[in-house]
Design a protein around this motif. Structure first.
Motif, PDB file in Angstrom:
ATOM      1  N   ALA A  13       0.856  -0.917  -0.114  1.00 11.80           N
ATOM      2  CA  ALA A  13      -0.237   0.290   0.178  1.00 11.80           C
ATOM      3  C   ALA A  13       0.426   0.795  -0.398  1.00 11.80           C
ATOM      4  N   LYS A  14       1.750   1.246   1.208  1.00 11.45           N
ATOM      5  CA  LYS A  14       2.898   2.723   1.006  1.00 11.45           C
ATOM      6  C   LYS A  14       3.475   2.235  -0.726  1.00 11.45           C
ATOM      7  N   GLN A  15       3.815   1.871  -1.238  1.00 13.02           N
ATOM      8  CA  GLN A  15       4.954   1.435  -2.445  1.00 13.02           C
ATOM      9  C   GLN A  15       3.478   1.500  -3.325  1.00 13.02           C
ATOM     10  N   ILE A  16       2.138   2.161  -3.604  1.00 14.32           N
ATOM     11  CA  ILE A  16       0.620   2.398  -4.058  1.00 14.32           C
ATOM     12  C   ILE A  16       0.886   3.790  -4.438  1.00 14.32           C
ATOM     13  N   ALA A  17       0.835   3.627  -3.331  1.00 14.00           N
ATOM     14  CA  ALA A  17       0.608   5.907  -2.658  1.00 14.00           C
ATOM     15  C   ALA A  17       1.719   5.647  -3.459  1.00 14.00           C
ATOM     16  N   ALA A  18       3.468   6.088  -2.420  1.00 16.82           N
ATOM     17  CA  ALA A  18       3.856   6.782  -3.637  1.00 16.82           C
ATOM     18  C   ALA A  18       4.248   7.094  -5.067  1.00 16.82           C
ATOM     19  N   GLU A  19       4.193   5.627  -5.412  1.00 21.49           N
ATOM     20  CA  GLU A  19       3.864   5.904  -6.715  1.00 21.49           C
ATOM     21  C   GLU A  19       2.832   6.714  -7.540  1.00 21.49           C
ATOM     22  N   ARG A  20       2.395   6.221  -7.321  1.00 18.54           N
ATOM     23  CA  ARG A  20       1.126   7.190  -7.809  1.00 18.54           C
ATOM     24  C   ARG A  20       0.551   8.173  -6.889  1.00 18.54           C
ATOM     25  N   ARG A  21       1.213   8.825  -5.893  1.00 13.37           N
ATOM     26  CA  ARG A  21       1.028   9.515  -4.939  1.00 13.37           C
ATOM     27  C   ARG A  21       0.020   9.937  -4.799  1.00 13.37           C
ATOM     28  N   ILE A  22      -0.691   8.684  -4.109  1.00  7.32           N
ATOM     29  CA  ILE A  22      -2.574   8.890  -3.332  1.00  7.32           C
ATOM     30  C   ILE A  22      -2.542   8.529  -1.808  1.00  7.32           C
ATOM     31  N   LEU A  23      -3.430   9.020  -1.497  1.00 10.96           N
ATOM     32  CA  LEU A  23      -3.743   8.990  -0.006  1.00 10.96           C
ATOM     33  C   LEU A  23      -3.491   7.173   0.165  1.00 10.96           C
ATOM     34  N   ARG A  24      -3.686   7.214   1.059  1.00 18.31           N
ATOM     35  CA  ARG A  24      -3.473   5.660   2.052  1.00 18.31           C
ATOM     36  C   ARG A  24      -4.308   6.002   3.399  1.00 18.31           C
ATOM     37  N   LEU A  25      -5.300   5.349   3.528  1.00 16.55           N
ATOM     38  CA  LEU A  25      -5.378   5.216   4.408  1.00 16.55           C
ATOM     39  C   LEU A  25      -5.113   3.659   5.348  1.00 16.55           C
TER      40      LEU A  25
END
Length: 173
Positions: A13-25
Motif C-alpha cells: 500500500a505504501k509503494q502504491i501510494a508513493a508511486e501514484r501519489r495518492i492517499l493511503r488509509l
C-alpha cells in the motif's frame, strides 16, 4: 488491500501510494495512537467507517486512495468496490498471501520493529484470524460484475452502513 497481518499489505500500500501519489488509509496507524489497542471494543469498525467515507469523498473529488484494511470477508470487498464504482472510480483488488509460518514471523517482526504501527498477536490470535479470513474468490479476482447485495439489504451501500456503523449514507450521485 486483502490479506492477513504480516502478508505485506502495508508495504505494498505504501509503494502504491508513493508511486501514484495518492492517499493511503491504514487503520492500524490510527488505532495505536488513538486507542492503544487493535480491537478497542468495536472502535476499529468506527474508524474504518470514517475512512471509507473519507475515501469516497476523495474519489468523488477525482483523486485516488488505497485502503489498507485487510478486508477479510467478500461482503466487505464487494461493498467497498460498490462505493468506489458509484463514486466513478476504478476498483483494484490486491490480494497478498504468504506461507503461514512466514506470515506469522513477519507479523511478529513488525511488532518488534514498529510497535506504534501494529499490535502484538499470539498464536491463538493468528489461528482466530485464519478461521475468520475468506480469501478472494476467482470471480472477485477477475473483477466480474458485482453480485446482488446480501438478503435483507437493498444495496451494497446499505450493507456497508450496517457493517461500519459510522459510514453514513453516501451521496452516490
Amino acid at each position: 488491500m486483502v490479506g492477513l497481518p504480516g502478508s505485506g499489505k502495508t508495504t505494498v500500500a505504501k509503494q502504491i501510494a508513493a508511486e501514484r501519489r495518492i492517499l493511503r488509509l491504514t487503520p492500524d496507524e490510527w488505532m495505536a495512537p488513538l486507542f492503544q489497542d487493535g480491537e478497542a471494543d468495536g472502535r476499529r469498525d468506527i474508524l474504518e467507517g470514517r475512512m471509507i467515507w473519507t475515501a469516497h469523498e476523495v474519489l468523488r473529488s477525482g483523486a485516488s486512495v488505497v485502503l489498507d484494511f485487510g478486508c477479510w470477508a467478500s461482503e466487505e470487498r464487494y461493498a467497498i468496490r460498490s462505493i468506489a464504482e458509484t463514486a466513478g472510480a476504478a476498483f483494484e483488488l490486491r490480494y497478498l498471501s504468504l506461507a503461514e509460518p512466514e506470515r506469522r514471523a513477519r507479523a511478529s517482526l513488525r511488532w518488534r520493529e514498529g510497535p506504534e504501527s501494529t499490535f502484538p498477536m499470539t498464536d491463538m490470535d493468528h489461528d482466530r484470524f485464519l478461521a475468520l479470513f475468506q480469501p478472494p474468490t476467482a470471480d472477485e479476482l477477475a473483477d466480474t460484475p458485482l453480485p446482488p447485495a446480501p438478503a435483507g439489504f437493498e444495496s451494497w451501500q446499505q450493507w456497508a452502513s450496517e457493517r461500519w456503523p459510522t459510514l453514513p449514507r453516501l451521496d452516490l450521485k
